[in-house]
Design an enzyme around this catalytic site. Sequence first.
Site, PDB file in Angstrom:
ATOM      1  N   ASP A   2      -2.034 129.776  55.173  1.00  0.00           N
ATOM      2  CA  ASP A   2      -0.895 128.879  55.350  1.00  0.00           C
ATOM      3  C   ASP A   2       0.170 129.574  56.194  1.00  0.00           C
ATOM      4  O   ASP A   2       0.588 130.701  55.889  1.00  0.00           O
ATOM      5  CB  ASP A   2      -0.309 128.486  53.995  1.00  0.00           C
ATOM      6  N   ASP A  48      -3.095 113.906  49.107  1.00  0.00           N
ATOM      7  CA  ASP A  48      -2.392 114.883  48.276  1.00  0.00           C
ATOM      8  C   ASP A  48      -1.743 114.133  47.124  1.00  0.00           C
ATOM      9  O   ASP A  48      -0.862 113.291  47.340  1.00  0.00           O
ATOM     10  CB  ASP A  48      -1.327 115.608  49.099  1.00  0.00           C
TER      11      ASP A  48
END
Length: 242
Positions: free
Chosen positions: A10, A132
């Site tokens: 990330d 998500d």
Amino acid sequence: MTFDIFPAVDLRGGRCVQLVQGVPGSEVVSLDDPLVQAVRWADMGADHLHIIDLDGAIEGTRLNAPILRRIVGELEVFVQVGGGIRSRSDVAEVLDTGVDRVILGTMALRDPPVVKELAEEYGPDRIMVALDVRDGRVTSEGWQRTLEFDAIELGIVFESFGAGSILFTNIDTEGQQRGVDPEPTRELVEAVSIPVIAAGGVSSLDDIKLLSDAGAAGAVIGTAIYTGTLNLREALELAKTL
């Protein structure tokens, strides 16, 4: 059927980080050079990488393309990339770096038919849609906005529009190293026929087994392999048996 392990890289401000539930400022890991970390995972045997541009996802500012090009240029692994991909030009730019698959979140939720157009242009295998979920509802805008839709109904819609795969993230367990809840993944897998990659809370070999048993085609692993809670080599060896 194979089960693929995707170590997470990330990107935030040019660094490699891991956040708790995607909340800015909640970094439990912050490392200087994302390329070094990507090489480390590849050296351990990873042949897939999951890269998210958190600057793009949270603030809509995609600053990490140079890092992405370095990673793709250095490693011969399958790379999927998401975060802040909000336009056709963003899709083209990311795919032009040489990545194998783009992950569409907010863009797909705002304009579902664009998934069909992109799948026709680039091929379904290069288009993944992110669902998500927090408290049973799909979120957007870097997990900051909750929508009145559930993952199953949207999964069916996006499959019908030609998405080649789905990334299903359980935000309730993301980054907490408390294990997974396989049932939401199982329900989505049973509703669609395209591969579902699961993310959120994977912190043990048992979690990987649970997700495989639920029908997932793979899992994203982040915080647990950075903190040493889960050994990536062991996870990769287990995946070969599933």
